[in-house]
Design an enzyme around this catalytic site. Structure first.
Site, mmCIF file in Angstrom:
data_model
loop_
_atom_site.group_PDB
_atom_site.id
_atom_site.type_symbol
_atom_site.label_atom_id
_atom_site.label_comp_id
_atom_site.label_asym_id
_atom_site.label_seq_id
_atom_site.Cartn_x
_atom_site.Cartn_y
_atom_site.Cartn_z
ATOM 1 N N GLU A 303 -22.376 -21.160 -33.266
ATOM 2 C CA GLU A 303 -21.322 -21.333 -34.139
ATOM 3 C C GLU A 303 -21.064 -22.784 -34.990
ATOM 4 O O GLU A 303 -20.624 -22.417 -36.121
ATOM 5 C CB GLU A 303 -19.850 -21.042 -33.159
ATOM 6 C CG GLU A 303 -18.919 -19.952 -34.041
ATOM 7 C CD GLU A 303 -17.840 -19.567 -33.047
ATOM 8 O OE1 GLU A 303 -17.492 -18.241 -33.113
ATOM 9 O OE2 GLU A 303 -17.123 -20.380 -32.496
ATOM 10 N N HIS A 332 -39.571 -13.776 -14.425
ATOM 11 C CA HIS A 332 -39.964 -12.342 -14.528
ATOM 12 C C HIS A 332 -39.562 -11.525 -15.215
ATOM 13 O O HIS A 332 -39.682 -10.442 -15.087
ATOM 14 C CB HIS A 332 -39.597 -11.992 -12.909
ATOM 15 C CG HIS A 332 -40.264 -12.704 -11.675
ATOM 16 N ND1 HIS A 332 -41.579 -12.663 -11.116
ATOM 17 C CD2 HIS A 332 -39.700 -14.208 -11.157
ATOM 18 C CE1 HIS A 332 -41.570 -13.598 -10.311
ATOM 19 N NE2 HIS A 332 -40.576 -14.410 -10.212
ATOM 20 N N LYS A 446 -13.268 -9.813 -38.435
ATOM 21 C CA LYS A 446 -11.807 -10.041 -38.052
ATOM 22 C C LYS A 446 -11.096 -9.225 -39.149
ATOM 23 O O LYS A 446 -10.221 -8.320 -38.744
ATOM 24 C CB LYS A 446 -11.359 -11.375 -37.840
ATOM 25 C CG LYS A 446 -11.616 -12.222 -36.629
ATOM 26 C CD LYS A 446 -10.847 -13.524 -36.479
ATOM 27 C CE LYS A 446 -11.549 -14.356 -35.352
ATOM 28 N NZ LYS A 446 -10.734 -15.573 -35.503
HETATM 29 O O1 PA5 Z 1 -14.759 -21.657 -31.153
HETATM 30 C C1 PA5 Z 1 -13.854 -21.161 -31.888
HETATM 31 O O2 PA5 Z 1 -13.192 -21.800 -32.607
HETATM 32 C C2 PA5 Z 1 -13.379 -19.607 -31.340
HETATM 33 O O3 PA5 Z 1 -14.544 -19.151 -30.321
HETATM 34 C C3 PA5 Z 1 -12.293 -19.549 -30.770
HETATM 35 O O4 PA5 Z 1 -11.980 -20.212 -29.760
HETATM 36 C C4 PA5 Z 1 -11.964 -18.030 -30.528
HETATM 37 O O5 PA5 Z 1 -11.992 -17.397 -31.735
HETATM 38 C C5 PA5 Z 1 -10.302 -18.034 -30.136
HETATM 39 O O6 PA5 Z 1 -9.557 -18.457 -31.126
HETATM 40 P P1 PA5 Z 1 -7.971 -18.737 -30.493
HETATM 41 O O7 PA5 Z 1 -7.910 -19.843 -29.706
HETATM 42 O O8 PA5 Z 1 -7.285 -18.797 -31.965
HETATM 43 O O9 PA5 Z 1 -7.411 -17.367 -29.718
#
Ligand code: PA5
Length: 477
Positions: A303, A332, A446
């Protein structure tokens, strides 16, 4: 931060061994000193960028200060955890992504691998679950094994607008109400200080116990703030040890020279490998306890680095696909590919010098040499030999690999690993000249979900989805 003695801390230092990335071991498939030296100034600039921007909330770099600025929060968390451990039989984290992968990772790393199956006398705390999906079967099955009135639910969401987490919350809220439980008694929020829906919900309920996910800390960098610290403390994990380990690694990585800074060298090795087309980064712990550290790392690396524009607005498509593997299990399964498939991977081994226990292998089957030779060794010797042998086999086949050596697994060494990977990611992002800390690529999915479920304000998006061509039945076979 005072934590045990200096000698002890130094004896627990996590080290980077990148010999198997060099031409000494890989011949023309490895990096020469000259190859690596070409990255020295870029690496020093990345180091300086991270140093100059440490703690800046507006850049989402607040995570760099977490080892140092949470004394009161830690005291509060420890007090809450003590109460939770006494009062509840179950502790359930509701969250996803960065709000869940850290708690799962720490639970797996530092608790008994069958923690929930231990008798209560050995567990000394509530059974522990992290629900990071909206699979209805999983929710049903969770509800089959917990009793909501005896459960503390930790709802973790910075935005309070994450459909998965808030769906879980709605289900739990309904259950608690039906059971006649005051939500305030069984729910703890971890969320944004001022914004976000959980804040609103808390205010409406007259104040639900809430911990702050600090402004400058993004989800995937949040394990060392209350997101990870509260669940860890409830599990009895030494959270001061985690933070001390992170601070220790921070001091180890204080050098601008990549030759002295393991996080910087690790970033350089990965970037240099990427530039040679090694677009797959395999994280392979030889430890079941570290299996979910590989999961946590995958999110951090993917990410943070998977971006399509540089900081100056130039289009790009950068990043490296992280893959998780477990030694010896995946020898394996995947190692055939790593050894003989395309030259597109770098393997990072997480190797323990000492396991938490030894398991002697008894003598037996003496008439069968294939089996008899194992007797008299220990499982620790076997797994370490398999780790060394896999590194050797990869190296012999000209495959880049390096090792992070962990003296033993404890809160202090886990804290070091977390901080090392976070720094490595920040350095790599700076070298790629991208925004390491945002995730615009997950927004479209989303929005489409909102449109499909009829959320107000997403009518245009729904039209866009509806305007897709009809599916061609010929393509469904
Ligand atoms: O790394 C990130 O920013 C995301 O994985 C968020 O943690 C995830 O989308 C959850 O978001 P939120 O904390 O607003 O529920």
């Amino acid at each position: 931060m005072a934590y045990k003695t200096r000698d002890w801390r130094n004896s627990m230092r996590v080290t980077l061994d990148y010999n198997n990335m060099t031409d000494t071991f890989l011949g023309d498939k490895g990096f020469s000193e000259r190859d690596l030296n070409k990255y020295a100034s870029k690496a020093a600039a990345a180091f300086q960028y991270v140093k100059d921007n440490r703690g800046k909330d507006e850049l989402y770099m607040g995570w760099t200060e977490l080892p140092y600025n949470q004394k009161e929060i830690v005291a509060d968390i420890l007090a809450t955890a003590k109460t939770v451990r006494k009062k509840f039989q179950y502790f359930v984290v509701l969250g996803i992504g960065g709000s869940a992968l850290g708690p799962i990772m720490a639970f797996n790393a530092l608790c008994h691998l069958h923690y929930n199956d231990l008798p209560k006398s050995k567990r000394k705390g509530p059974k522990f679950y992290v629900e990071d999906n909206v699979d209805p079967v999983r929710m049903r099955d969770l509800l089959d094994v917990i009793e909501p009135e005896k459960t503390c639910f930790n709802v973790v969401s910075k935005s309070g607008a994450t459909s998965e987490t808030m769906t879980q919350y709605l289900i739990i809220l309904d259950l608690l109400k039906k059971a006649g439980v005051n939500v305030k008694d069984n729910v703890i929020f971890t969320t944004d200080a001022a914004k976000g829906n959980l804040k609103k919900i808390s205010d409406e309920c007259g104040g639900i116990k809430s911990y702050v996910l600090p402004d400058g800390v993004g989800g995937r960098f949040s394990q060392l703030c209350p997101v990870g610290l509260l669940p860890a403390a409830v599990l009895g994990i030494d959270i001061n040890g985690l933070l001390a380990g992170a601070a220790y690694m921070d001091s180890v990585c204080r050098y601008p020279s990549m030759r002295k800074n393991p996080a910087l060298m690790s970033a350089v090795l990965q970037i240099a490998a990427m530039e040679q087309g090694k677009n797959v980064g395999v994280m392979m712990p030889y430890s079941d306890n570290l299996k979910f550290l590989a999961d946590w790392y995958c999110q951090l690396w993917a990410e943070s680095l998977g971006k399509n524009v540089t900081l100056d607005g130039t289009p790009c498509n950068v990043g490296q696909t992280p893959v998780k593997a477990l030694g010896a299990t995946d020898q394996h399964s995947q190692v055939q590919l790593y050894t003989e498939g395309p030259f597109d991977k770098v393997v990072t081994f997480l190797s323990l010098k000492k396991y938490a226990c030894e398991m002697p292998i008894p003598h037996g089957c003496e008439s069968i040499p294939d089996v008899a030779f194992l007797g008299g060794h220990t499982m620790e010797e076997l797994i370490q030999a398999e780790n060394a042998a896999t590194a050797y086999a990869l190296t012999k086949a000209g495959r880049m690999n390096y090792t992070l050596w962990i003296p033993e697994l404890n809160a202090f060494t886990l804290g070091q690993l977390l901080f090392l990977f976070e720094l490595q990611t920040a350095y790599a992002g700076a070298m790629l000249n991208i925004n390491t800390f945002n995730q615009p690529g997950v927004e479209e999915g989303k929005k489409a979900t909102f449109a499909l479920l009829g959320k107000a304000g997403y009518a245009e998006k729904k039209k866009e989805l509806d305007s897709l061509p009809e599916k061609n039945p010929k393509c469904i076979i």
